[in-house]
Scaffold this motif. Structure first.
Motif, PDB file in Angstrom:
ATOM      1  N   VAL A 187      14.881  -5.401  28.597  1.00  0.00           N
ATOM      2  CA  VAL A 187      15.282  -6.200  27.683  1.00  0.00           C
ATOM      3  C   VAL A 187      16.175  -7.253  27.771  1.00  0.00           C
ATOM      4  O   VAL A 187      17.234  -7.113  28.771  1.00  0.00           O
ATOM      5  N   TRP A 188      15.843  -8.475  27.572  1.00  0.00           N
ATOM      6  CA  TRP A 188      16.668  -9.849  27.757  1.00  0.00           C
ATOM      7  C   TRP A 188      16.874 -10.369  26.338  1.00  0.00           C
ATOM      8  O   TRP A 188      16.062 -10.866  25.623  1.00  0.00           O
ATOM      9  N   GLU A 189      18.374 -10.316  26.281  1.00  0.00           N
ATOM     10  CA  GLU A 189      18.559 -11.070  25.210  1.00  0.00           C
ATOM     11  C   GLU A 189      19.146 -12.562  25.478  1.00  0.00           C
ATOM     12  O   GLU A 189      20.104 -12.950  26.044  1.00  0.00           O
ATOM     13  N   GLY A 190      18.028 -13.497  25.210  1.00  0.00           N
ATOM     14  CA  GLY A 190      17.936 -14.904  25.714  1.00  0.00           C
ATOM     15  C   GLY A 190      18.439 -16.006  24.595  1.00  0.00           C
ATOM     16  O   GLY A 190      18.303 -16.970  24.854  1.00  0.00           O
ATOM     17  N   ALA A 191      19.211 -15.399  23.484  1.00  0.00           N
ATOM     18  CA  ALA A 191      19.665 -16.500  22.587  1.00  0.00           C
ATOM     19  C   ALA A 191      21.103 -16.863  23.030  1.00  0.00           C
ATOM     20  O   ALA A 191      21.985 -15.826  23.061  1.00  0.00           O
ATOM     21  N   ILE A 192      21.286 -17.935  23.519  1.00  0.00           N
ATOM     22  CA  ILE A 192      22.643 -18.482  24.013  1.00  0.00           C
ATOM     23  C   ILE A 192      23.274 -19.631  23.035  1.00  0.00           C
ATOM     24  O   ILE A 192      22.454 -20.571  22.849  1.00  0.00           O
ATOM     25  N   LYS A 194      25.820 -22.616  21.802  1.00  0.00           N
ATOM     26  CA  LYS A 194      26.925 -23.693  22.590  1.00  0.00           C
ATOM     27  C   LYS A 194      28.269 -23.010  22.472  1.00  0.00           C
ATOM     28  O   LYS A 194      29.191 -23.280  23.447  1.00  0.00           O
ATOM     29  N   ARG A 195      28.531 -22.447  21.270  1.00  0.00           N
ATOM     30  CA  ARG A 195      29.938 -21.898  21.141  1.00  0.00           C
ATOM     31  C   ARG A 195      30.085 -20.600  21.628  1.00  0.00           C
ATOM     32  O   ARG A 195      29.020 -20.026  22.323  1.00  0.00           O
ATOM     33  N   PHE A 196      31.166 -19.826  22.060  1.00  0.00           N
ATOM     34  CA  PHE A 196      31.355 -18.591  22.832  1.00  0.00           C
ATOM     35  C   PHE A 196      31.071 -17.491  21.684  1.00  0.00           C
ATOM     36  O   PHE A 196      31.743 -17.251  20.969  1.00  0.00           O
ATOM     37  N   GLN A 197      29.767 -16.901  21.940  1.00  0.00           N
ATOM     38  CA  GLN A 197      29.320 -16.047  21.405  1.00  0.00           C
ATOM     39  C   GLN A 197      28.658 -15.130  21.840  1.00  0.00           C
ATOM     40  O   GLN A 197      27.431 -15.172  22.128  1.00  0.00           O
ATOM     41  N   PRO A 198      29.226 -14.287  22.797  1.00  0.00           N
ATOM     42  CA  PRO A 198      28.683 -13.631  23.824  1.00  0.00           C
ATOM     43  C   PRO A 198      27.619 -12.342  23.275  1.00  0.00           C
ATOM     44  O   PRO A 198      26.654 -11.880  23.953  1.00  0.00           O
ATOM     45  N   PHE A 199      28.086 -11.783  22.062  1.00  0.00           N
ATOM     46  CA  PHE A 199      27.353 -10.773  21.461  1.00  0.00           C
ATOM     47  C   PHE A 199      26.821 -11.062  20.089  1.00  0.00           C
ATOM     48  O   PHE A 199      27.684 -11.522  19.171  1.00  0.00           O
ATOM     49  N   TRP A 200      25.735 -10.898  19.850  1.00  0.00           N
ATOM     50  CA  TRP A 200      24.720 -11.095  18.506  1.00  0.00           C
ATOM     51  C   TRP A 200      25.127  -9.735  17.361  1.00  0.00           C
ATOM     52  O   TRP A 200      24.343  -9.428  16.477  1.00  0.00           O
ATOM     53  N   TRP A 201      25.522  -8.768  18.253  1.00  0.00           N
ATOM     54  CA  TRP A 201      25.488  -7.306  17.041  1.00  0.00           C
ATOM     55  C   TRP A 201      27.145  -6.923  17.681  1.00  0.00           C
ATOM     56  O   TRP A 201      27.950  -7.661  18.344  1.00  0.00           O
ATOM     57  N   SER A 202      27.314  -5.561  17.236  1.00  0.00           N
ATOM     58  CA  SER A 202      28.785  -5.120  17.300  1.00  0.00           C
ATOM     59  C   SER A 202      29.473  -5.166  18.840  1.00  0.00           C
ATOM     60  O   SER A 202      28.875  -4.637  19.635  1.00  0.00           O
ATOM     61  N   PRO A 203      30.600  -6.124  19.031  1.00  0.00           N
ATOM     62  CA  PRO A 203      31.119  -6.191  20.067  1.00  0.00           C
ATOM     63  C   PRO A 203      31.675  -4.977  20.557  1.00  0.00           C
ATOM     64  O   PRO A 203      31.574  -4.623  21.946  1.00  0.00           O
ATOM     65  N   ILE A 204      32.076  -4.147  20.010  1.00  0.00           N
ATOM     66  CA  ILE A 204      32.675  -2.813  20.478  1.00  0.00           C
ATOM     67  C   ILE A 204      31.700  -2.061  20.830  1.00  0.00           C
ATOM     68  O   ILE A 204      31.900  -1.159  21.641  1.00  0.00           O
ATOM     69  N   ALA A 275      19.453  -7.505  30.318  1.00  0.00           N
ATOM     70  CA  ALA A 275      19.663  -9.062  30.717  1.00  0.00           C
ATOM     71  C   ALA A 275      20.302  -9.780  29.780  1.00  0.00           C
ATOM     72  O   ALA A 275      19.856  -9.393  28.464  1.00  0.00           O
ATOM     73  N   GLY A 276      21.095 -10.794  30.010  1.00  0.00           N
ATOM     74  CA  GLY A 276      21.413 -11.908  28.934  1.00  0.00           C
ATOM     75  C   GLY A 276      22.809 -12.187  28.799  1.00  0.00           C
ATOM     76  O   GLY A 276      23.592 -11.721  29.954  1.00  0.00           O
ATOM     77  N   ALA A 277      23.177 -13.018  27.807  1.00  0.00           N
ATOM     78  CA  ALA A 277      24.502 -13.697  28.048  1.00  0.00           C
ATOM     79  C   ALA A 277      25.788 -12.664  27.872  1.00  0.00           C
ATOM     80  O   ALA A 277      26.688 -12.643  28.438  1.00  0.00           O
ATOM     81  N   GLY A 278      25.353 -11.487  27.018  1.00  0.00           N
ATOM     82  CA  GLY A 278      26.402 -10.387  27.002  1.00  0.00           C
ATOM     83  C   GLY A 278      26.542  -9.708  28.285  1.00  0.00           C
ATOM     84  O   GLY A 278      27.856  -9.638  28.584  1.00  0.00           O
ATOM     85  N   LEU A 331      21.733 -24.782  20.207  1.00  0.00           N
ATOM     86  CA  LEU A 331      21.519 -23.740  21.267  1.00  0.00           C
ATOM     87  C   LEU A 331      21.179 -24.144  22.488  1.00  0.00           C
ATOM     88  O   LEU A 331      20.540 -25.045  22.809  1.00  0.00           O
ATOM     89  N   VAL A 332      21.843 -23.475  23.638  1.00  0.00           N
ATOM     90  CA  VAL A 332      21.587 -23.467  24.903  1.00  0.00           C
ATOM     91  C   VAL A 332      20.062 -23.227  25.205  1.00  0.00           C
ATOM     92  O   VAL A 332      19.268 -23.653  26.014  1.00  0.00           O
ATOM     93  N   LYS A 333      20.103 -21.911  24.576  1.00  0.00           N
ATOM     94  CA  LYS A 333      18.683 -21.165  24.532  1.00  0.00           C
ATOM     95  C   LYS A 333      18.259 -20.386  23.661  1.00  0.00           C
ATOM     96  O   LYS A 333      19.161 -19.797  22.716  1.00  0.00           O
TER      97      LYS A 333
END
Length: 432
Positions: A187-192, A194-204, A275-278, A331-333
């Motif tokens: 799995v590659w989370e490739g949505a990035i 421009k703002r600081f948003q490392p996770f698109w689901w629960s950070p915890i 892999a991915g921004a997170g 979006l960066v990506k």
């Protein structure tokens, strides 16, 4: 006509509630959360919805909300799972969980069967957290399974995108083999943004997984592998760059290992690579010890590094206006992949079955449903299981994980998925 209780209307639960609202066989969607703003946000956008506040740390609060429902859909944190399972048994409802809990190990270890347990599944595991995870799954299968069977109901765990959709896709890939040796879920989370948003689901949830040693099924037994370790590169033909995938603690190898002989044609090895921004964000934190859950003294104050880091991470966006703002900023990506590689034998030859899951990206998900790609894939991925419940596509009772559907049920799942733009492409190759 069915009544469904959606417990937890965050990113995934809200997406599922909106889809259930459109189902002809659904009479009512009860949206429940402690956060009434989140509840009202969902209920105001659907026709069959009713909102209720629930404190899921209190089983009786869940029971009160679940009276008369046919299905309880659990989208809550893992710490609430036992209460929700027990409430489902009390009101005699079917149960569906996006996750696969890790808080039932005491239930197993205190049971008569658990006290006699010597099956050796955790003999090669070094992490206590992984041992607890294995024991929790045993508790689900072997203690809660008979309880749901006794009331004639079905509980399914691990029903989001991963685990969930990816498990069904893995079953579809393994179908093409005569025998299976090794499975990779990639799995590659490739949505990035421009703002600081490392996770698109629960950070915890994300950081908890990333703070632990990875779990793999290797040579027929469960083992730990280094977190963020064992890098492997992949570049599929639709990707414009080569991506390095790392080890990650995830449910799939655990389920595949438990069900290797019954559902995966004798699979001996199973890995989850991520892999991915997170991951890029979390790896140096892990290396610096900042994902530690152990309290330490800093200038006379006791702090838990994990907890402190978590306070500085933005939550996953779940409201339409938030998501639009992120997209409008640019979006960066907007990319990614979900791939199953299944290695084994077909007609006597070494064979690789490579199955790709294609789904809307961030921009398309917002255009389709006003939600993120993570919400779309996990919410819809979970919804397809819910749709099977409300359309009476399950005849099993007891407790199963999402990789244990029948072949016909897997086909029905992907028929539903195709209607919402989630499709599979499978390539069968000689494995040289």
């Amino acid at each position: 006509m069915k009544k469904v209780l959606v417990l937890g209307v965050g990113a995934q639960g809200s997406a599922a509630a909106k889809r259930l609202d459109l189902e002809p066989n659904v009479e009512e969607v009860i949206c429940a959360d402690y956060d009434m703003k989140a509840v009202e946000n969902v209920v105001s956008s659907i026709k069959k919805g009713r909102g209720v506040q629930v404190d899921a740390h209190d089983k009786d609060s869940i029971v009160a909300a679940a009276q008369g429902v046919d299905l309880i859909l659990n989208g809550l944190p893992l710490e609430c799972t036992k209460n929700v399972l027990d409430a489902a048994l009390e009101v005699k409802a079917n149960y569906q969980d996006y996750a696969s809990t890790i808080n039932l190990y005491d239930v197993w270890r205190n049971s008569e069967e658990g006290k006699k347990d010597n099956d050796g599944l955790a003999d090669n595991v070094t992490s206590e957290a992984t041992k607890e995870w294995i024991d929790s799954l045993k508790a689900q299968y072997r203690i809660y399974g008979p309880k749901f069977k006794e009331i004639g109901k079905l509980a399914i765990v691990g029903t989001g995108s991963a685990p969930g959709l990816i498990c069904c896709a893995t079953r579809r890939a393994v179908r093409e083999l005569d025998t299976c040796d090794t499975i990779y879920n990639i799995v590659w989370e490739g949505a990035i943004a421009k703002r600081f948003q490392p996770f698109w689901w629960s950070p915890i949830t994300a950081l908890t997984d990333m703070s632990e040693e990875a779990l793999a099924f290797e040579n027929g037994t469960f083992v730990n592998r280094p977190a963020f370790g064992v890098p492997e590169k992949r570049q599929y033909d639709y990707m414009d760059e080569e991506i390095t995938f790392l080890e990650h603690s995830h449910d799939e190898p655990l389920h595949y290992g438990f069900n290797a002989d019954t559902h995966f044609k004798g699979c001996k090895n199973a890995y989850f690579k991520y892999a991915g921004a997170g991951m890029d964000f979390a790896k140096p934190l892990y290396q610096a010890g900042l994902l530690s859950h152990e309290a330490e003294n800093y200038k006379g104050n006791e702090i838990v590094p994990f907890d402190y880091v978590l306070t500085h991470i933005p939550p996953a966006p779940k409201y339409k206006e938030e998501i639009k703002e992120i997209i409008d900023e640019g979006l960066v990506k907007d990319s990614g992949c979900m791939v199953i590689e299944a290695y084994g034998k077909k007609d006597g030859a070494d064979t690789l079955v490579e199955t790709h899951v294609f789904a809307p990206g961030l921009v398309e998900s917002f255009e389709r449903a006003g939600i993120t790609a993570e919400m779309y894939l996990t919410g819809q991925g979970g919804f397809f299981f819910s749709k099977m419940f409300v359309n009476d596509k399950f005849d099993q009772t007891g407790l199963i994980s999402s990789d244990m559907l029948t072949e016909d049920q897997v086909d029905t799942y992907f028929d539903y998925a195709a209607e919402l733009g989630i499709t599979l492409e499978t390539k069968i190759k000689e494995n040289k």
